[in-house]
Design an enzyme around this catalytic site. Structure first.
Site, PDB file in Angstrom:
ATOM      1  N   ASP A 137       0.748  -1.278  -0.105  1.00  0.00           N
ATOM      2  CA  ASP A 137       0.192  -0.184  -0.104  1.00  0.00           C
ATOM      3  C   ASP A 137       0.880   1.260   0.046  1.00  0.00           C
ATOM      4  N   CYS A 196     -15.610 -10.522 -16.094  1.00  0.00           N
ATOM      5  CA  CYS A 196     -16.745  -9.831 -15.738  1.00  0.00           C
ATOM      6  C   CYS A 196     -17.912 -10.090 -16.528  1.00  0.00           C
ATOM      7  N   CYS A 199     -21.970  -9.351 -16.417  1.00  0.00           N
ATOM      8  CA  CYS A 199     -22.440  -9.263 -14.793  1.00  0.00           C
ATOM      9  C   CYS A 199     -22.252  -7.749 -14.573  1.00  0.00           C
ATOM     10  N   CYS A 202     -21.696  -5.834  -8.616  1.00  0.00           N
ATOM     11  CA  CYS A 202     -21.254  -4.997  -7.980  1.00  0.00           C
ATOM     12  C   CYS A 202     -21.489  -3.327  -8.032  1.00  0.00           C
ATOM     13  N   CYS A 222     -17.363   6.264  -1.872  1.00  0.00           N
ATOM     14  CA  CYS A 222     -16.980   4.823  -1.445  1.00  0.00           C
ATOM     15  C   CYS A 222     -17.088   4.756   0.061  1.00  0.00           C
ATOM     16  N   CYS A 252     -19.270  -4.571  -2.748  1.00  0.00           N
ATOM     17  CA  CYS A 252     -18.990  -4.665  -4.025  1.00  0.00           C
ATOM     18  C   CYS A 252     -18.138  -6.220  -4.353  1.00  0.00           C
ATOM     19  N   CYS A 256     -19.895 -10.411  -5.404  1.00  0.00           N
ATOM     20  CA  CYS A 256     -19.256 -10.900  -6.752  1.00  0.00           C
ATOM     21  C   CYS A 256     -19.279 -12.428  -6.723  1.00  0.00           C
TER      22      CYS A 256
HETATM   23  C1  B12 Z   1      -6.686   4.568  -2.621  1.00  0.00           C
HETATM   24  C2  B12 Z   1      -6.948   2.981  -2.253  1.00  0.00           C
HETATM   25  C3  B12 Z   1      -8.499   3.101  -1.960  1.00  0.00           C
HETATM   26  C4  B12 Z   1      -9.328   3.984  -1.883  1.00  0.00           C
HETATM   27  C5  B12 Z   1      -9.812   4.136  -3.532  1.00  0.00           C
HETATM   28  C6  B12 Z   1     -10.236   2.912  -4.035  1.00  0.00           C
HETATM   29  C7  B12 Z   1      -9.872   2.322  -5.602  1.00  0.00           C
HETATM   30  N1  B12 Z   1     -10.522   1.707  -6.163  1.00  0.00           N
HETATM   31  O1  B12 Z   1      -8.918   2.791  -5.938  1.00  0.00           O
HETATM   32  C8  B12 Z   1     -10.556   3.451  -1.186  1.00  0.00           C
HETATM   33  C9  B12 Z   1     -10.172   4.075   0.415  1.00  0.00           C
HETATM   34  C10 B12 Z   1     -11.947   3.798  -1.579  1.00  0.00           C
HETATM   35  C11 B12 Z   1     -10.129   2.011  -1.253  1.00  0.00           C
HETATM   36  C12 B12 Z   1     -11.153   1.145  -0.974  1.00  0.00           C
HETATM   37  C13 B12 Z   1     -10.721  -0.339  -0.619  1.00  0.00           C
HETATM   38  N2  B12 Z   1      -9.720  -0.737  -0.897  1.00  0.00           N
HETATM   39 CO1  B12 Z   1      -8.088   0.156  -1.432  1.00  0.00          CO
HETATM   40  N3  B12 Z   1      -6.327   0.805  -1.873  1.00  0.00           N
HETATM   41  C14 B12 Z   1      -5.853   2.057  -2.199  1.00  0.00           C
HETATM   42  C15 B12 Z   1      -4.392   2.034  -2.813  1.00  0.00           C
HETATM   43  C16 B12 Z   1      -3.616   2.669  -1.625  1.00  0.00           C
HETATM   44  C17 B12 Z   1      -4.295   2.957  -4.107  1.00  0.00           C
HETATM   45  C18 B12 Z   1      -5.259   2.590  -5.315  1.00  0.00           C
HETATM   46  C19 B12 Z   1      -5.225   3.611  -6.329  1.00  0.00           C
HETATM   47  O2  B12 Z   1      -4.044   3.829  -6.454  1.00  0.00           O
HETATM   48  N4  B12 Z   1      -6.500   4.299  -6.618  1.00  0.00           N
HETATM   49  C20 B12 Z   1      -6.317   5.299  -7.613  1.00  0.00           C
HETATM   50  C21 B12 Z   1      -7.209   5.078  -8.750  1.00  0.00           C
HETATM   51  C22 B12 Z   1      -6.815   6.039  -9.821  1.00  0.00           C
HETATM   52  O3  B12 Z   1      -7.142   3.729  -9.087  1.00  0.00           O
HETATM   53  P1  B12 Z   1      -8.349   3.118 -10.039  1.00  0.00           P
HETATM   54  O4  B12 Z   1      -9.317   2.722  -9.295  1.00  0.00           O
HETATM   55  O5  B12 Z   1      -7.639   1.838 -10.370  1.00  0.00           O
HETATM   56  O6  B12 Z   1      -8.509   4.065 -11.140  1.00  0.00           O
HETATM   57  C23 B12 Z   1      -8.306   3.592 -12.490  1.00  0.00           C
HETATM   58  C24 B12 Z   1      -9.591   3.372 -13.452  1.00  0.00           C
HETATM   59  O7  B12 Z   1     -10.725   4.297 -13.204  1.00  0.00           O
HETATM   60  C25 B12 Z   1      -8.976   3.644 -14.796  1.00  0.00           C
HETATM   61  N5  B12 Z   1     -10.028   3.756 -15.863  1.00  0.00           N
HETATM   62  C26 B12 Z   1     -10.407   2.835 -16.333  1.00  0.00           C
HETATM   63  N6  B12 Z   1     -11.295   3.441 -17.397  1.00  0.00           N
HETATM   64  C27 B12 Z   1     -11.602   4.625 -17.280  1.00  0.00           C
HETATM   65  C28 B12 Z   1     -12.309   5.549 -17.722  1.00  0.00           C
HETATM   66  C29 B12 Z   1     -12.285   6.862 -17.320  1.00  0.00           C
HETATM   67  C30 B12 Z   1     -13.012   8.083 -17.773  1.00  0.00           C
HETATM   68  C31 B12 Z   1     -11.244   7.353 -16.361  1.00  0.00           C
HETATM   69  C32 B12 Z   1     -11.282   8.679 -15.754  1.00  0.00           C
HETATM   70  C33 B12 Z   1     -10.387   6.264 -15.642  1.00  0.00           C
HETATM   71  C34 B12 Z   1     -10.396   4.988 -16.063  1.00  0.00           C
HETATM   72  O8  B12 Z   1      -7.890   4.586 -14.887  1.00  0.00           O
HETATM   73  C35 B12 Z   1      -7.804   4.978 -13.443  1.00  0.00           C
HETATM   74  C36 B12 Z   1      -6.314   5.393 -13.118  1.00  0.00           C
HETATM   75  O9  B12 Z   1      -5.450   4.223 -13.540  1.00  0.00           O
HETATM   76  C37 B12 Z   1      -4.310   0.451  -3.075  1.00  0.00           C
HETATM   77  C38 B12 Z   1      -2.901   0.160  -2.771  1.00  0.00           C
HETATM   78  C39 B12 Z   1      -1.918   0.342  -3.987  1.00  0.00           C
HETATM   79  N7  B12 Z   1      -0.916   1.177  -3.530  1.00  0.00           N
HETATM   80  O10 B12 Z   1      -2.276   0.413  -5.111  1.00  0.00           O
HETATM   81  C40 B12 Z   1      -5.266  -0.087  -2.022  1.00  0.00           C
HETATM   82  C41 B12 Z   1      -5.974  -1.472  -2.649  1.00  0.00           C
HETATM   83  C42 B12 Z   1      -6.208  -0.950  -3.963  1.00  0.00           C
HETATM   84  N8  B12 Z   1      -7.197  -1.517  -1.737  1.00  0.00           N
HETATM   85  C43 B12 Z   1      -7.496  -2.674  -1.537  1.00  0.00           C
HETATM   86  C44 B12 Z   1      -8.542  -3.074  -0.668  1.00  0.00           C
HETATM   87  C45 B12 Z   1      -8.665  -4.477  -0.001  1.00  0.00           C
HETATM   88  C46 B12 Z   1      -9.784  -2.239  -0.264  1.00  0.00           C
HETATM   89  C47 B12 Z   1     -11.045  -2.626   0.151  1.00  0.00           C
HETATM   90  C48 B12 Z   1     -11.488  -3.846  -0.188  1.00  0.00           C
HETATM   91  C49 B12 Z   1     -11.060  -2.304   1.579  1.00  0.00           C
HETATM   92  C50 B12 Z   1     -12.302  -2.342   2.189  1.00  0.00           C
HETATM   93  N9  B12 Z   1     -12.989  -3.618   2.384  1.00  0.00           N
HETATM   94  O11 B12 Z   1     -12.929  -1.361   2.626  1.00  0.00           O
HETATM   95  C51 B12 Z   1     -11.926  -1.300  -0.378  1.00  0.00           C
HETATM   96  C52 B12 Z   1     -12.428  -1.678  -1.932  1.00  0.00           C
HETATM   97  C53 B12 Z   1     -13.330  -0.743  -2.753  1.00  0.00           C
HETATM   98  C54 B12 Z   1     -13.166  -0.886  -4.255  1.00  0.00           C
HETATM   99  N10 B12 Z   1     -14.056  -1.433  -4.735  1.00  0.00           N
HETATM  100  O12 B12 Z   1     -12.154  -0.436  -4.784  1.00  0.00           O
HETATM  101  C55 B12 Z   1      -6.615  -3.778  -1.845  1.00  0.00           C
HETATM  102  C56 B12 Z   1      -7.081  -4.269  -3.172  1.00  0.00           C
HETATM  103  C57 B12 Z   1      -6.744  -5.957  -3.451  1.00  0.00           C
HETATM  104  C58 B12 Z   1      -7.501  -6.211  -4.889  1.00  0.00           C
HETATM  105  N11 B12 Z   1      -8.150  -7.531  -4.681  1.00  0.00           N
HETATM  106  O13 B12 Z   1      -7.612  -5.499  -5.676  1.00  0.00           O
HETATM  107  C59 B12 Z   1      -5.188  -2.650  -2.413  1.00  0.00           C
HETATM  108  C60 B12 Z   1      -4.581  -3.206  -3.560  1.00  0.00           C
HETATM  109  C61 B12 Z   1      -4.546  -2.793  -1.055  1.00  0.00           C
HETATM  110  C62 B12 Z   1      -3.341  -3.968  -1.019  1.00  0.00           C
HETATM  111  N12 B12 Z   1      -2.236  -3.854  -0.822  1.00  0.00           N
HETATM  112  O14 B12 Z   1      -3.986  -5.037  -1.004  1.00  0.00           O
HETATM  113  N13 B12 Z   1      -9.036   1.734  -1.395  1.00  0.00           N
HETATM  114  S1  SF4 Z   2     -19.683  -8.406  -9.167  1.00  0.00           S
HETATM  115 FE1  SF4 Z   2     -17.598  -9.406  -9.972  1.00  0.00          FE
HETATM  116  S2  SF4 Z   2     -17.853 -10.384 -12.006  1.00  0.00           S
HETATM  117 FE2  SF4 Z   2     -19.411  -8.977 -11.550  1.00  0.00          FE
HETATM  118  S3  SF4 Z   2     -19.071  -7.261 -12.451  1.00  0.00           S
HETATM  119 FE3  SF4 Z   2     -18.152  -6.958 -10.569  1.00  0.00          FE
HETATM  120  S4  SF4 Z   2     -16.308  -7.551 -10.395  1.00  0.00           S
HETATM  121 FE4  SF4 Z   2     -17.251  -8.299 -12.108  1.00  0.00          FE
HETATM  122  S1  SF4 Z   3     -19.907  -1.362  -2.493  1.00  0.00           S
HETATM  123 FE1  SF4 Z   3     -17.696  -1.136  -2.976  1.00  0.00          FE
HETATM  124  S2  SF4 Z   3     -17.390   0.723  -3.971  1.00  0.00           S
HETATM  125 FE2  SF4 Z   3     -19.640   0.778  -2.955  1.00  0.00          FE
HETATM  126  S3  SF4 Z   3     -19.378   1.626  -0.996  1.00  0.00           S
HETATM  127 FE3  SF4 Z   3     -18.875  -0.409  -0.577  1.00  0.00          FE
HETATM  128  S4  SF4 Z   3     -16.878  -0.869  -1.075  1.00  0.00           S
HETATM  129 FE4  SF4 Z   3     -17.176   1.186  -1.983  1.00  0.00          FE
END
Ligand code: B12
Ligand code: SF4
Ligand code: SF4
Length: 377
Positions: A137, A196, A199, A202, A222, A252, A256
């Site tokens: 992280d 996915c 589906c 989520c 979120c 979410c 899944c």
């Molecule tokens: C910040 C962060 C969060 C934030 C933001 C979540 C997110 N989805 O990014 C918050 C606090 C909400 C969060 C929540 C959770 N997190 Co978190 N989080 C992180 C962290 C520290 C950084 C992720 C990051 O850089 N996010 C920034 C955005 C930019 O990333 P992104 O969503 O991938 O965005 C891309 C897409 O949107 C894509 N994209 C695709 N199409 C399009 C179209 C358009 C128009 C745009 C603009 C972009 C776009 O481009 C974007 C940029 O690349 C990582 C650890 C790490 N260093 O990687 C852990 C990490 C992702 N988290 C983790 C976990 C476990 C969680 C939670 C499950 C915890 C919980 N139970 O509450 C939840 C899950 C929520 C979810 N559905 O994601 C794990 C995930 C493991 C896995 N299986 O993937 C990680 C990897 C930590 C770890 N070391 O294990 N997290």
């Molecule tokens: S619930 Fe799981 S399989 Fe279905 S769209 Fe979401 S991430 Fe993909």
């Molecule tokens: S369902 Fe997933 S994206 Fe929505 S609030 Fe819960 S962790 Fe965040």
């Protein structure tokens, strides 16, 4: 380095306790190109650290970087899902939901220990000078993107990394290194396909509608962000949808289909922490006596914790990140959603706890407690 070296790294990571491991060349991945737009849309909220330029380019994250090693560790314990209708909740007692990943010991420590051991073994195997930094992280990298290209899974519509066998209840840890390692995926191999399909469970199940489109989250909405990262008051519009969540959210992932048959872990570090009732309370008959647990914690118990209790109970737990103030704020909101009403057994005790907080000098706590009181009168 040779293919045999990569196979050795993967095997060694498994012997150190990782469920899967992959190696990837540190490149500019297409997903990282979307980062500036994602940030410009304001989706990161208060998580200013996400704007660090190093996160969009591994070459800036570590000068001279050639490869990344990604480890995957399952935390899927056996307890029911937050969405399980059979969840056996005693409805006389309001309970909160702490996210599955936070029931046991802090995963940063658990993974870090294994990654450090792996770095040590690399130093024994490779005698050339090289740099290696382990992150869970904490590094300026997007771990899920590195994991995808290391062959560990696909990025799902809920933005998490999904693996056909392990689902998504796992942690990722990475080692960035200047070693020039052979990637796990051969030159003609693509990362695992996106399974996915059509589906969208989520997306539809998210109570706060945090997904602006499939694969894109507005993190400000979120529940995980709201309960852990946000320092001020929970915006009014999200309070009711937050339900009983007091730390993180699993919805979410719970809905899944890929998590349905995921293997269960038994490692003690990730089992829910239990706090046995103190001996002096055994004779106290005024409360419903039971041990306290981070799996479905009683909201009344959480609300009654003071800062010293919090420090003691959550030492070495991921929950400490939200601090005492964050947890109490969240417990107030959850109590406001609990359906406790005058005349119910707990109403008097819960109202007095909330009354005390409503008089607090801390405006966030006072206002959250007042909101809860207004909903349970
Ligand atoms: C910040 C962060 C969060 C934030 C933001 C979540 C997110 N989805 O990014 C918050 C606090 C909400 C969060 C929540 C959770 N997190 Co978190 N989080 C992180 C962290 C520290 C950084 C992720 C990051 O850089 N996010 C920034 C955005 C930019 O990333 P992104 O969503 O991938 O965005 C891309 C897409 O949107 C894509 N994209 C695709 N199409 C399009 C179209 C358009 C128009 C745009 C603009 C972009 C776009 O481009 C974007 C940029 O690349 C990582 C650890 C790490 N260093 O990687 C852990 C990490 C992702 N988290 C983790 C976990 C476990 C969680 C939670 C499950 C915890 C919980 N139970 O509450 C939840 C899950 C929520 C979810 N559905 O994601 C794990 C995930 C493991 C896995 N299986 O993937 C990680 C990897 C930590 C770890 N070391 O294990 N997290
Ligand atoms: S619930 Fe799981 S399989 Fe279905 S769209 Fe979401 S991430 Fe993909
Ligand atoms: S369902 Fe997933 S994206 Fe929505 S609030 Fe819960 S962790 Fe965040």
């Amino acid at each position: 380095m040779s293919r045999a070296d990569t196979l050795w790294i993967v095997d060694h990571a498994k012997s150190l306790g990782f469920d899967l491991c992959g190696v990837v060349r540190a490149e500019q991945f297409p997903e990282l190109q979307r980062m500036p737009e994602w940030l410009a849309r304001g989706y990161a909220g208060e998580m200013k650290y996400l704007a660090d330029a190093r996160r969009s380019d591994p070459q800036i994250a570590m000068p001279g970087i050639r490869s990344a090693i990604v480890g995957l560790l399952n935390y899927n314990t056996s307890q029911p899902l937050s969405t399980d209708p059979r969840l056996s909740i005693d409805d006389r007692q309001p309970y909160g939901w702490i996210s599955r990943y936070a029931w046991g010991d802090d995963y940063h420590d658990v993974l870090r220990e294994r990654l450090d051991a792996l770095v040590e073994s690399l130093r024994e195997r490779f005698t050339v000078p090289f740099e290696a930094r382990a992150y869970v992280d904490t590094g300026p990298v997007q771990e899920r993107v590195l994991a995808k290209y290391a062959g560990l899974g696909w990025l799902g519509k809920n933005t998490l990394l999904l693996n056909q066998m392990f689902g998504s209840f796992f942690f990722l840890g990475v080692i960035l290194t200047t070693l020039d390692l052979e990637p796990t995926l051969g030159t003609s191999e693509l990362p695992p396909p996106d399974l996915c399909g059509s589906c969208r469970r989520c997306l539809d199940a998210c109570p706060t509608q945090a997904f602006v489109e499939p694969y894109v989250m507005d993190a400000r909405k979120c529940i995980s962000y709201l309960t852990i990262e946000l320092r001020g008051s929970i915006p009014e519009e999200f309070r009711e949808p937050m339900g009983n969540h007091v730390f993180g959210c699993d919805i979410c992932q719970d809905v899944c289909p890929w998590n349905r048959r995921a293997p269960i872990v038994t490692i003690p570090q990730f089992q829910p922490r239990i706090f046995p009732l103190p001996e002096e309370a055994w004779t106290d008959t005024s409360h419903t006596l039971q041990d306290e647990s981070l799996y479905l914690p009683r909201l009344e118990w959480l609300l009654g914790l003071n800062e010293a209790d919090f420090r003691e109970l959550f030492r070495g737990s991921p929950v400490k990140r939200t601090k005492w103030r964050g947890l109490i704020r969240n417990a107030c909101i959850a109590l406001g959603n609990s359906g406790v009403r005058p005349g119910m057994a707990d109403h008097g005790r819960i109202s007095s706890l909330l009354d005390r907080l409503a008089a607090s000098e801390d405006q966030v706590l006072a206002e959250s407690a007042r909101w809860a009181l207004s909903r349970i009168q």
